[in-house]
Design an enzyme around this catalytic site. Structure first.
Site, PDB file in Angstrom:
ATOM      1  N   LYS A   1      80.456 -44.509  20.632  1.00  0.00           N
ATOM      2  CA  LYS A   1      79.125 -44.058  21.064  1.00  0.00           C
ATOM      3  C   LYS A   1      78.609 -45.062  22.098  1.00  0.00           C
ATOM      4  CE  LYS A   1      76.413 -41.410  19.273  1.00  0.00           C
ATOM      5  NZ  LYS A   1      75.902 -40.121  19.801  1.00  0.00           N
TER       6      LYS A   1
ATOM      7  N   ASP B   1      80.112 -37.912  18.631  1.00  0.00           N
ATOM      8  CA  ASP B   1      79.495 -36.639  18.215  1.00  0.00           C
ATOM      9  C   ASP B   1      80.194 -35.464  18.886  1.00  0.00           C
ATOM     10  OD1 ASP B   1      78.453 -37.777  20.518  1.00  0.00           O
ATOM     11  OD2 ASP B   1      76.438 -36.982  20.251  1.00  0.00           O
TER      12      ASP B   1
ATOM     13  N   ASP C   1      86.379 -42.732   9.607  1.00  0.00           N
ATOM     14  CA  ASP C   1      86.185 -42.229   8.249  1.00  0.00           C
ATOM     15  C   ASP C   1      85.733 -40.767   8.303  1.00  0.00           C
ATOM     16  OD1 ASP C   1      85.892 -42.177   5.539  1.00  0.00           O
ATOM     17  OD2 ASP C   1      84.291 -43.670   5.432  1.00  0.00           O
TER      18      ASP C   1
ATOM     19  N   ASP D   1      88.399 -37.098   7.893  1.00  0.00           N
ATOM     20  CA  ASP D   1      88.159 -36.101   6.848  1.00  0.00           C
ATOM     21  C   ASP D   1      87.936 -34.720   7.450  1.00  0.00           C
ATOM     22  OD1 ASP D   1      88.478 -37.934   4.875  1.00  0.00           O
ATOM     23  OD2 ASP D   1      86.589 -37.506   3.858  1.00  0.00           O
TER      24      ASP D   1
END
Ligand code: NAD
Length: 370
Positions: free
Chosen positions: A194, A227, A251, A255
């Site tokens: 980011k 994002d 993380d 997933d």
């Protein structure tokens, strides 16, 4: 046969023990049919180690792990040990392995087998043939940065702080792993941060760009904000090959990518350390799933995540890509025949047992090697 491929197997608890049995059968198969042999040692970890030694992993087993070329880990935990204090919990065994071996690079492939494309939460055409690798920095960032903690302010409110920290060398070493892995795959890296709002993101982008220019200019590099990457993973996941990112974003993104593949029982992973003087990296291979106490001891678990972790080990620790391909192809063939454990069976299909899934994989290996 003498072998210099030192492998430590830690089955752990619950279904860890059952799925690892199938790996032993494949190790034996390689030993007999391919003259690829391993010097295999087995040890206790998690609840099984607590029951024997009082600790989730003992020093002798840690020594073996530190001196092995690769460690293959099943799963730990279960209701029997849930009430133990934090320092003695089964999961501490895994955390110690990761910490003492300084495993900073976590590899999570998201591979969609055609036969299972309908199990994905996305449409078949978006995921069919998907093969991406999320590389997560595992030992730095906001999960470890100082200062951290909760304090009480003069007005009685509480204040919680976590700190995102990265240094040049931490970013450089994970970037190198990403580019090296990409060279063995689709030769493309997306670096994700980011940098629009975080200083660590700015440094991350700078260091990745410089490392690419100096050492890996042959690999295609793109930068993407975290994002947007999240969105792109569910919009058009096949645009990616290797995604490299920090601990926190990794993380989340790994997933998300895992769900594209449909089942926990199919997800392998690897964690790698820094290369030593001979170029050897410490390495831990493990399925993403846990010890599944609800089905433990019933011969129902899907062994594929662990078998695919074994295939990753062949590829990344032992530089045996053809043998890794063989195991992965055998897994694909088994699934294509509709042979499935309960977790991946379609409605109306009769599921097979863990052992039968192992039988089917060995039969496919026989056919492929014939
Ligand atoms: P879990 O991954 O063990 O199980 C979640 C669900 O998925 C269960 O319904 C289980 O039956 C199913 N499942 C998981 N793996 C499967 C497989 N190979 N084949 C078929 N079905 C499978 O997660 P959980 O239930 O949250 O945790 C159970 C125990 O495992 C806990 O003690 C937890 O702390 C531990 N755990 C360990 C690890 C690890 O060792 N790396 C990871 C996660 C959880």
């Amino acid at each position: 046969m003498a072998s210099n491929r030192k492998l430590l197997v830690l089955p752990g608890d619950g279904i860890g023990v059952e799925v690892m049995r199938q790996v032993h059968r494949v190790v034996d198969w390689f030993d007999k049919r391919r003259t690829v042999s391993f010097d295999v040692k087995e040890g206790l970890v998690g609840g099984a180690a607590i029951d024997k030694h009082g600790w989730p992993i003992d020093d002798a087993t840690m020594d073996v792990a530190m001196n092995s070329d690769a460690t293959l880990f099943g799963a730990v935990g279960g209701p029997k040990w849930d009430g133990l204090p934090f320092e003695k919990k089964p999961e501490r065994g895994l955390l110690r392995l990761r910490k003492d071996m300084d495993l900073f690079a976590n590899l999570r492939p998201a591979l969609v087998f055609d036969a299972l494309a309908d199990a994905s939460s996305l449409k078949r055409e978006l995921v069919s043939g998907l093969d991406i690798l999320i590389l997560r920095e595992l030992t730095g960032g906001v999960y470890f940065g100082e200062p951290r903690g909760v304090s009480t302010l003069p007005d009685g409110q509480k204040k919680a702080v976590d700190t995102q920290v990265y240094t040049t060398s931490e970013i450089q070493r994970i970037a190198r792993v990403a580019f090296e892995l990409a060279r063995k795959r689709g030769n493309k890296v997306h670096s994700v941060e980011k940098s629009n709002v975080m200083h660590t993101g700015v440094l991350w982008r700078e260091v990745v760009t410089a490392t690419h220019k100096a050492e890996f200019a042959d690999v295609k590099l793109e930068h993407m904000l975290a994002d947007n990457c999240n969105m792109q993973l569910v919009r058009n996941p096949k645009q990616f090959d290797v995604i490299v990112t920090d601990n926190l974003f990794g993380d989340m993104l790994s997933d998300c990518a895992a769900m594209l593949t449909g089942s926990l029982g199919m997800l392998p992973s690897a964690s790698l350390g820094a290369p030593d003087a001979t170029g050897r990296r410490k390495a831990l291979y493990e399925p993403v799933h846990g010890s599944a106490p609800d089905i433990a001891g019933k011969d129902m678990a899907n062994p594929m995540a662990t078998l695919l972790s074994f295939a990753m080990m062949l590829r990344y620790s032992f530089d045996l890509p053809a043998d890794a391909d063989l195991v992965e192809q055998a897994a694909k063939n088994v699934l294509a025949k509709g042979i499935r454990t309960r977790d991946i069976a379609m409605p109306g299909e009769t599921p097979v047992s863990t052992t039968q899934m192992g039988d089917a994989l060995l039969a496919e290996l026989d056919k492929l090697a014939a």
